[in-house]
Design an enzyme around this catalytic site. Structure first.
Site, mmCIF file in Angstrom:
data_model
loop_
_atom_site.group_PDB
_atom_site.id
_atom_site.type_symbol
_atom_site.label_atom_id
_atom_site.label_comp_id
_atom_site.label_asym_id
_atom_site.label_seq_id
_atom_site.Cartn_x
_atom_site.Cartn_y
_atom_site.Cartn_z
ATOM 1 C CG HIS A 1 -1.896 -1.019 1.389
ATOM 2 N ND1 HIS A 1 -2.038 -1.788 2.512
ATOM 3 C CD2 HIS A 1 -2.859 -1.449 0.533
ATOM 4 C CE1 HIS A 1 -3.039 -2.638 2.361
ATOM 5 N NE2 HIS A 1 -3.547 -2.469 1.167
ATOM 6 C CE LYS B 1 -13.118 -6.773 3.037
ATOM 7 N NZ LYS B 1 -12.540 -5.932 1.989
ATOM 8 N NE ARG C 1 -2.807 -7.313 -4.429
ATOM 9 C CZ ARG C 1 -3.588 -7.390 -3.368
ATOM 10 N NH1 ARG C 1 -3.073 -7.674 -2.198
ATOM 11 N NH2 ARG C 1 -4.888 -7.207 -3.469
ATOM 12 C CB SER D 1 -4.156 -6.548 4.743
ATOM 13 O OG SER D 1 -3.848 -5.276 4.239
HETATM 14 P P1 ADP Z 1 -9.777 -3.637 -0.506
HETATM 15 O O1 ADP Z 1 -10.470 -4.390 0.583
HETATM 16 O O2 ADP Z 1 -10.546 -2.453 -1.014
HETATM 17 O O3 ADP Z 1 -9.197 -4.464 -1.626
HETATM 18 P P2 ADP Z 1 -7.081 -3.386 0.500
HETATM 19 O O4 ADP Z 1 -6.661 -2.587 1.693
HETATM 20 O O5 ADP Z 1 -6.900 -4.857 0.582
HETATM 21 O O6 ADP Z 1 -8.572 -2.945 0.277
HETATM 22 O O7 ADP Z 1 -6.358 -2.852 -0.791
HETATM 23 C C1 ADP Z 1 -6.490 -1.518 -1.222
HETATM 24 C C2 ADP Z 1 -5.882 -1.374 -2.599
HETATM 25 O O8 ADP Z 1 -4.484 -1.599 -2.523
HETATM 26 C C3 ADP Z 1 -6.406 -2.345 -3.639
HETATM 27 O O9 ADP Z 1 -6.484 -1.675 -4.881
HETATM 28 C C4 ADP Z 1 -5.338 -3.421 -3.684
HETATM 29 O O10 ADP Z 1 -5.302 -4.069 -4.937
HETATM 30 C C5 ADP Z 1 -4.106 -2.586 -3.468
HETATM 31 N N1 ADP Z 1 -2.987 -3.369 -2.939
HETATM 32 C C6 ADP Z 1 -2.978 -4.142 -1.834
HETATM 33 N N2 ADP Z 1 -1.767 -4.747 -1.667
HETATM 34 C C7 ADP Z 1 -0.993 -4.326 -2.713
HETATM 35 C C8 ADP Z 1 0.339 -4.612 -3.144
HETATM 36 N N3 ADP Z 1 1.107 -5.464 -2.475
HETATM 37 N N4 ADP Z 1 0.789 -4.009 -4.272
HETATM 38 C C9 ADP Z 1 -0.025 -3.172 -4.960
HETATM 39 N N5 ADP Z 1 -1.292 -2.872 -4.621
HETATM 40 C C10 ADP Z 1 -1.777 -3.439 -3.513
#
Ligand code: ADP
Length: 162
Positions: free
Chosen positions: A17, A41, A90, A129
């Site tokens: 992130h 969630k 990803r 996460s």
């Molecule tokens: P959500 O529940 O909306 O997917 P996340 O917190 O899991 O929320 O992710 C937020 C954004 O960050 C999403 O667009 C996700 O694809 C992106 N993201 C999460 N991890 C990575 C990573 N390792 N590299 C690039 N983008 C990421």
């Protein structure tokens, strides 16, 4: 002034992130990192905990603002009058889901709200996460995946002393 919103759960924020945040903050004048307050969630961290961690790890970025929102991301963006959403990609699995959401947001905003995708840096391609939580819950090493202050809080949640 060009502004964008980077929405997500951030439960908790990872280096993946943070990489997207740094890159988007370089492109836009103002970046709103917006934590979705979604009661359906189940999350490890409360909304306040997630916001505080994000504030801590982005303290050096003056044009990054941490906010919360609930309901539709699209409505939140329209209410703020910010018309670009940032999402990280990803793998192909992310793409299929994200494409549908991006098209929906565009359609239902009369083409006002667009989504910009930043592809993951290779070293974080595996990182999510959920993976961080899974590894930490078994006492594994998450120091390569999240900032130290975040790692400490994750271990604390699982009652693991490091
Ligand atoms: P959500 O529940 O909306 O997917 P996340 O917190 O899991 O929320 O992710 C937020 C954004 O960050 C999403 O667009 C996700 O694809 C992106 N993201 C999460 N991890 C990575 C990573 N390792 N590299 C690039 N983008 C990421």
């Amino acid at each position: 002034m060009k502004a964008a919103i980077y929405p997500g759960s951030f439960d908790p924020v990872t280096f993946g992130h943070l990489d997207i945040i740094h890159r988007a903050a370089d492109i836009f004048d103002e970046l709103y990192v917006s934590v979705l307050n979604n009661s359906s969630k189940t999350s490890l961290f409360s909304i306040d905990e997630r916001v505080n961690m994000l504030k801590e790890v982005t303290a050096d970025l003056p044009n990054v603002h941490i906010e919360t929102f609930s309901g539709l991301t699209l409505q939140y963006a329209l209410d703020k009058d910010v018309h670009v959403l940032i999402r990280g990609l990803r793998a192909v699995t992310d793409f299929e889901y994200e494409l549908q959401i991006a098209q929906t947001n565009r359609k239902f905003s009369d083409d006002k709200v667009d989504t910009m995708f930043l592809t993951t840096s290779l070293e974080y391609a595996y990182l999510s996460s959920s993976i961080v939580k899974e590894i930490a819950s078994y006492g594994g090493d998450i120091s390569m995946s999240v900032p130290q202050a975040v790692a400490d809080r994750v271990y604390e949640k699982y009652g693991i002393i490091k």
